[in-house]
Design a protein around this motif. Structure first.
Motif, PDB file in Angstrom:
ATOM      1  N   MET A   1       0.876  -1.243   0.094  1.00  0.00           N
ATOM      2  CA  MET A   1      -0.147   0.097  -0.047  1.00  0.00           C
ATOM      3  C   MET A   1       0.871   1.484  -0.173  1.00  0.00           C
ATOM      4  SD  MET A   1      -2.918   0.991   2.604  1.00  0.00           S
ATOM      5  CE  MET A   1      -2.147   1.688   4.104  1.00  0.00           C
ATOM      6  N   ASN A   2       0.525   2.348  -0.787  1.00  0.00           N
ATOM      7  CA  ASN A   2       1.178   3.612  -0.585  1.00  0.00           C
ATOM      8  C   ASN A   2       0.804   4.341   0.565  1.00  0.00           C
ATOM      9  OD1 ASN A   2       0.389   2.767  -3.853  1.00  0.00           O
ATOM     10  ND2 ASN A   2       2.446   3.745  -3.425  1.00  0.00           N
ATOM     11  N   ASN A   3       1.646   5.429   0.809  1.00  0.00           N
ATOM     12  CA  ASN A   3       1.275   6.311   2.056  1.00  0.00           C
ATOM     13  C   ASN A   3       0.953   7.639   1.723  1.00  0.00           C
ATOM     14  OD1 ASN A   3       3.733   7.515   1.246  1.00  0.00           O
ATOM     15  ND2 ASN A   3       5.024   6.348   2.476  1.00  0.00           N
ATOM     16  N   PHE A   4       0.399   8.528   2.750  1.00  0.00           N
ATOM     17  CA  PHE A   4       0.004   9.666   2.030  1.00  0.00           C
ATOM     18  C   PHE A   4       1.213  10.649   1.490  1.00  0.00           C
ATOM     19  CE2 PHE A   4      -3.048   9.317   6.018  1.00  0.00           C
ATOM     20  CZ  PHE A   4      -4.312   8.540   5.154  1.00  0.00           C
ATOM     21  N   ASP A   5       2.211  10.492   1.944  1.00  0.00           N
ATOM     22  CA  ASP A   5       3.347  11.214   1.241  1.00  0.00           C
ATOM     23  C   ASP A   5       3.254  11.028  -0.295  1.00  0.00           C
ATOM     24  OD1 ASP A   5       3.858  12.619   3.502  1.00  0.00           O
ATOM     25  OD2 ASP A   5       5.811  11.436   3.681  1.00  0.00           O
ATOM     26  N   GLU A   6       3.245   9.850  -0.635  1.00  0.00           N
ATOM     27  CA  GLU A   6       3.423   9.609  -2.156  1.00  0.00           C
ATOM     28  C   GLU A   6       1.991   9.899  -2.698  1.00  0.00           C
ATOM     29  OE1 GLU A   6       5.389   5.261  -2.304  1.00  0.00           O
ATOM     30  OE2 GLU A   6       3.792   5.227  -0.874  1.00  0.00           O
ATOM     31  N   ILE A   7       0.804   9.847  -2.097  1.00  0.00           N
ATOM     32  CA  ILE A   7      -0.464  10.655  -2.697  1.00  0.00           C
ATOM     33  C   ILE A   7      -0.181  12.044  -2.974  1.00  0.00           C
ATOM     34  CG2 ILE A   7      -2.805  10.811  -2.360  1.00  0.00           C
ATOM     35  CD1 ILE A   7      -2.800   8.006  -1.069  1.00  0.00           C
ATOM     36  N   THR A   8       0.181  12.763  -1.857  1.00  0.00           N
ATOM     37  CA  THR A   8       0.432  14.124  -1.636  1.00  0.00           C
ATOM     38  C   THR A   8       1.399  14.616  -2.710  1.00  0.00           C
ATOM     39  OG1 THR A   8       0.015  13.792   0.682  1.00  0.00           O
ATOM     40  CG2 THR A   8       0.821  16.209  -0.282  1.00  0.00           C
ATOM     41  N   LYS A   9       2.339  13.956  -3.205  1.00  0.00           N
ATOM     42  CA  LYS A   9       3.250  14.362  -4.199  1.00  0.00           C
ATOM     43  C   LYS A   9       2.497  14.277  -5.535  1.00  0.00           C
ATOM     44  CE  LYS A   9       7.843  13.178  -2.364  1.00  0.00           C
ATOM     45  NZ  LYS A   9       8.265  11.874  -1.737  1.00  0.00           N
ATOM     46  N   VAL A  10       1.862  13.137  -5.743  1.00  0.00           N
ATOM     47  CA  VAL A  10       1.289  13.099  -7.049  1.00  0.00           C
ATOM     48  C   VAL A  10       0.026  14.279  -7.313  1.00  0.00           C
ATOM     49  CG1 VAL A  10      -0.515  11.661  -8.403  1.00  0.00           C
ATOM     50  CG2 VAL A  10       1.560  10.761  -7.440  1.00  0.00           C
ATOM     51  N   VAL A  11      -0.399  14.510  -5.986  1.00  0.00           N
ATOM     52  CA  VAL A  11      -1.435  15.690  -6.071  1.00  0.00           C
ATOM     53  C   VAL A  11      -0.755  17.009  -6.249  1.00  0.00           C
ATOM     54  CG1 VAL A  11      -2.864  17.046  -4.691  1.00  0.00           C
ATOM     55  CG2 VAL A  11      -3.124  14.512  -4.683  1.00  0.00           C
ATOM     56  N   GLN A  12       0.565  17.300  -5.826  1.00  0.00           N
ATOM     57  CA  GLN A  12       1.405  18.452  -5.952  1.00  0.00           C
ATOM     58  C   GLN A  12       1.691  18.677  -7.313  1.00  0.00           C
ATOM     59  OE1 GLN A  12       4.128  17.858  -2.765  1.00  0.00           O
ATOM     60  NE2 GLN A  12       2.799  19.068  -1.360  1.00  0.00           N
TER      61      GLN A  12
END
Ligand code: AMP
Ligand code: MN
Ligand code: MN
Length: 330
Positions: A1-12
């Motif tokens: 599973m990915n973490n919030f940091d990885e998701i936030t990076k994609v969002v940014q």
């Protein structure tokens, strides 16, 4: 599973986002979509919410509920979407016909709390210990900046949580759920007003349908499971809308001593939708899986093709068989 940091990076890194959830929208799907929409706006991104189905009327009270688009309202979205975000869906088929659009999006973020999640995203965040996707979105926002949690977002997330927990009654409630709810409440929301909007807006037709549905209630010989049936005729006779069926199974579940309740209903497109609820250890997610459905251990569903009576017969005899097998007949 990915973490919030990885998701936030994609969002940014990206700009255009298309958010969706499952067919037959519920409070968790909608509340989570809107909360995410508000956050992306705050981060100067361009989010659009697009579902297959129309927003059920009871959720019109949510802030910016007119931003929850559905396929037939012909909302204009950019040709090229950077990221698709799929919420509260154990498999990608659950998004229904919006798949036609999502299949062409390169990056998909899958955020869910179903154990049966198939990790279909480019990024997957699946936590089945949470009550709702709303609880996950709360954590995601907190990981970015707690100050982002304003009253609008808190209203949406609180709605997601109370609808997926049956107002804090189901087994998916943990101390964490109350902590999140408490924090959201401290942001100025009024839980009684949210509850009033969700639970006290029945229509005359909806209550008539409830009455007719309860008259169909049946229980098996050993009083272990019960079932209700809703036909197109009952919907036509009462003038109730399909979305007003929501919640009826939960009333059947209140029957003393009965462990499992089932609702069979005819859908607009001639299929049979079956909902399962269990109060104890019987895993309805597993059971629904036998009919290509899924969900959670205590709340699951499946969609079948065929005649209502034949499907009822098939599912009820399979259940009887399973119960005998488990030796958990009353
Ligand atoms: P429902 O009975 O529609 O209220 O759904 C109860 C739970 O089961 C929800 O968590 C749904 O996401 C899930 N669910 C319902 N139908 C299906 C299906 N056909 N496939 C997978 N999950 C389902
Ligand atoms: Mn849902
Ligand atoms: Mn959910």
């Amino acid at each position: 599973m990915n973490n919030f940091d990885e998701i936030t990076k994609v969002v940014q890194k990206n700009n255009n986002f298309l958010i969706t959830s499952h067919i037959n929208l519920d409070g968790d799907a909608i509340g989570s979509e809107l909360a995410l929409y508000f956050i992306l706006k705050k981060l100067n991104k361009k989010p659009i919410i697009l579902n297959q189905d129309r927003l059920p009327k009871i959720y019109n009270f949510l802030p910016d509920s007119d931003k929850v688009h559905y396929l037939e309202d012909n909302c204009i979205y950019p040709k090229s979407i950077d990221v698709g975000i799929v919420l509260d869906c154990s498999n990608i088929e659950r998004i229904g016909r919006t798949y036609e659009i999502f299949k062409d999006i390169k990056t998909i973020i899958n955020i869910d709390h179903h154990k049966s999640n198939e990790n279909y995203g480019s990024l997957n965040y699946v936590d089945c210990s949470t009550s709702s996707v709303g609880e996950i979105i709360y954590e995601l926002i907190k990981s970015i900046d707690t100050d982002l949690l304003d009253e609008r977002i808190s209203t949406c997330l609180f709605t997601a949580i109370i609808t997926d927990t049956g107002s804090f009654r189901y087994s998916n409630v943990s101390s964490k759920t109350f902590e999140v709810a408490s924090h959201l409440t401290s942001n100025g929301i009024k839980p009684y007003l949210i509850a009033d909007n969700i639970y006290n807006k029945n229509t005359y037709a909806g209550l008539k349908l409830l009455g007719k549905s309860l008259l169909t209630l049946e229980v098996d010989g050993s009083n272990y499971f019960s079932w209700l049936t809703i036909t197109r005729k009952m919907l036509n006779d009462t003038n109730a809308k399909d979305e007003e069926i929501e919640g009826i199974i939960d009333i059947a579940t209140t029957l003393n001593n009965v462990e499992i309740s089932i609702l069979f209903r005819e859908t607009k497109d001639n299929k049979i939708k079956v909902s399962f609820r269990s109060k104890g250890n019987f895993n309805v997610n597993k059971f629904a899986g036998k009919f290509k459905g899924g969900g959670h251990p205590n709340a699951a569903g499946c969609l079948c093709s065929g005649k209502l009576d034949e499907i009822k017969e098939k599912i009820l005899s399979e259940l009887l068989n399973d119960i005998k097998h488990l030796g958990c007949e009353n």
